[in-house]
Design an enzyme around this catalytic site. Structure first.
Site, PDB file in Angstrom:
ATOM      1  N   LEU A   6       1.027 -13.990   2.640  1.00  0.00           N
ATOM      2  CA  LEU A   6       1.326 -13.322   1.378  1.00  0.00           C
ATOM      3  C   LEU A   6      -0.003 -13.102   0.662  1.00  0.00           C
ATOM      4  CD1 LEU A   6       4.270 -15.638   0.942  1.00  0.00           C
ATOM      5  CD2 LEU A   6       4.569 -13.158   0.775  1.00  0.00           C
ATOM      6  N   GLU A   7      -0.377 -11.842   0.439  1.00  0.00           N
ATOM      7  CA  GLU A   7      -1.612 -11.542  -0.279  1.00  0.00           C
ATOM      8  C   GLU A   7      -1.285 -11.486  -1.770  1.00  0.00           C
ATOM      9  OE1 GLU A   7      -4.525  -8.872   2.261  1.00  0.00           O
ATOM     10  OE2 GLU A   7      -2.560  -7.916   2.174  1.00  0.00           O
ATOM     11  N   ILE A   8      -1.866 -12.381  -2.529  1.00  0.00           N
ATOM     12  CA  ILE A   8      -1.656 -12.425  -3.979  1.00  0.00           C
ATOM     13  C   ILE A   8      -2.835 -11.721  -4.627  1.00  0.00           C
ATOM     14  CG2 ILE A   8      -1.475 -13.964  -5.967  1.00  0.00           C
ATOM     15  CD1 ILE A   8      -0.145 -15.991  -4.085  1.00  0.00           C
ATOM     16  N   GLY A  14      -5.597  -7.486   4.416  1.00  0.00           N
ATOM     17  CA  GLY A  14      -4.945  -7.410   5.732  1.00  0.00           C
ATOM     18  C   GLY A  14      -4.873  -5.984   6.265  1.00  0.00           C
ATOM     19  N   HIS A  40       1.892  -9.283  -1.807  1.00  0.00           N
ATOM     20  CA  HIS A  40       2.078  -8.362  -0.682  1.00  0.00           C
ATOM     21  C   HIS A  40       2.402  -9.126   0.600  1.00  0.00           C
ATOM     22  CE1 HIS A  40       0.309  -5.667   2.601  1.00  0.00           C
ATOM     23  NE2 HIS A  40       1.457  -5.140   2.249  1.00  0.00           N
TER      24      HIS A  40
END
Lengths: 318, 318
Positions: A157-159, A198, A146
């Site tokens: 970047l949210e993994i 986030g 994301h």
């Protein structure tokens, strides 16, 4: 890893997809294959992508020849079929509609078209990998990556893996965005949760912001000023825990919670429990009034330059 | 207004008080009178104040001769009695203990010592003006001027009047911090509310941050990274309402709420409802582990320089 060439297939080239294409193309070890169902896709790409590729110091942000040169050098391939787009992929990343049925069916099709080793990344902001992977034969290969808008500039970047996603696939994604010199900052989220991290933090603050506007404690514009004149620059420099650790004086955040815990609990217990429906009218009216309802390309470009400047200051080490 | 000389009496010269003294001394139309009950006050001031006064580009931040020169030029007066400190004040501002009895009794004493026209400002972060003014003869003269740490750098001042505070006193405070060229940004809060606005927004985000750490969704350090890599720089550039207005594409925040209202409501309804007591242990342990429990003067100084750099980028107009 940085010497391996990655071949990234992007499905869905709206604003986020264009920015993602620019992110991948900014690296020297990538080939990018793009596919979108809009009828004027190639013309749209040629017109739109350059402003995402331009250097931060460019005056206009427009380099109309750049797409042609990326195509002729083989760095960028424009596809009119999903099959050819996926055929040689190392990574397939989708930025399609936020609709569960769409996600499930596109991944099922992609699985039948892409190499068995290919990694499947979804840029969704709301639909967990565990929900999207239901119709896959191999459920271990799909995870959420994301980004925050605009991804070619914003570092996060949210993994977010599903419980069935393989740890190796998670590590591959984290490493991909961690190469030396990259400004990007991948973070692995340990559990699937609506909004990931986030947006949960943003929405928690936004809910209270809406409540304070709804209750006439402050106007939308004054609230924005408050945020920009205090918490924004503070959290651009340090996160929330580090800020309280250092602002608490001797004893850090523990001493801070001992000293201010009573006030904090009083505020926590009194936070607004509002619904979107009840706050919408006043918030939209005050926001429209403060900022107008449209933003020019030039203003957007200047805002992006300013964001790059903040990030440059942020990465100054000490 | 900027040609009038203001004489500001500061009561309580802890960290916030020192920073406030630097704020007032950075203007050219002020005389600052300082009073604190600590026995070594003058030595402490001579030792501590210079690091708040130093220019942002200074290598060391230390100018030991500066206090002496401010005193000899008459810009700074060090008092050992409250009576002499208040005798000629235009403004009396207190940064004493956060204790209601202390606030009430100090204002009662100050009222008997200061000119009848003097403005009374409290830097409290938690005790409303309406509670502090109870023992005053003239309740119209007291208001909250809540700074964010460190006030000589951070732009925000929350001006929070009580219902009995006179509008002219509110306007005087707002104008004082609004002079051309000032980096400070005063905002008038329309209603007294615990935490005012800035800390309510911070605590709303912090509560969810603590909840996510408590539930092992993310570590304290990774959460800080997420904030610094997305929302911090975003909100340093634009407030929360303006960001959604512009990020929502056509139709602004209204379209954004129409499109994402369902997800947002789901997140709002699921936000952590934790208590300080239940989250404290894990949050303190992870924060101590990530950042250590002390910060060197040099690191603090470099962080302040970075904050100044963020604010410099922020004020670039477009």
């Amino acid at each position: 890893m940085s010497t391996t060439t990655h071949r990234i297939t992007l499905i869905g080239l709206g604003t986020i997809g264009m920015s993602m294409a620019a992110l991948h193309l900014s690296r020297d070890n990538t080939i990018v294959d793009v596919f979108d169902t809009r009828p004027d896709f190639e013309d749209y790409l040629v017109k739109t992508l350059p402003s995402f590729l331009a250097s931060p110091n460019s005056e206009t942000g427009s380099h109309p020849g750049e797409v042609a040169s990326l195509v002729s050098s083989g760095r960028l391939n424009i596809h009119s079929s999903l099959a050819t787009a996926c055929a040689s992929a190392t990574i397939v990343q989708e930025q399609g509609p936020e609709n569960l049925d769409f996600k499930r069916s596109i991944w099922k099709r992609v699985e039948s078209l892409a190499p068995a080793s290919a990694h499947f990344w979804t840029s969704t902001s709301g639909i967990a990998a565990s929900a999207q992977q239901q119709q896959l034969q191999d459920k271990t290969r799909l995870l959420v990556v994301h980004p925050f808008n605009p991804p070619h500039i914003m570092p996060l970047l949210e993994i977010v893996p599903a419980p069935e996603t393989s740890p190796e696939r998670v590590e591959f994604a984290r490493e991909y965005f961690s190469i030396p010199g990259s400004r990007h900052r991948p973070v692995v989220i340990r559990k699937e949760i609506p909004g990931f991290v986030g947006n949960r933090l943003a929405f928690a603050l936004l809910r209270e912001a809406c409540h304070l506007v709804q209750e006439d404690v402050v106007t939308a514009k004054d609230l924005d000023t408050i945020l920009m004149a205090s918490l924004g620059p503070r959290w651009a420099g340090n996160g929330v825990f580090e800020s309280y650790q250092q602002g608490g004086g001797e004893g850090g955040i523990g001493a801070f919670l001992d000293k201010l815990g009573g006030t904090m609990q009083e505020v926590w217990d009194g936070l607004g429990q509002v619904s979107v429906a009840e706050v919408k009218e006043k918030v939209v009216q005050q926001t429209d009034e403060a900022y107008g309802t449209s933003i020019s390309e030039e203003t957007r470009w200047k805002k992006e330059e300013r964001l790059r400047e903040f990030l440059k200051v942020q990465t100054q080490r000490y």
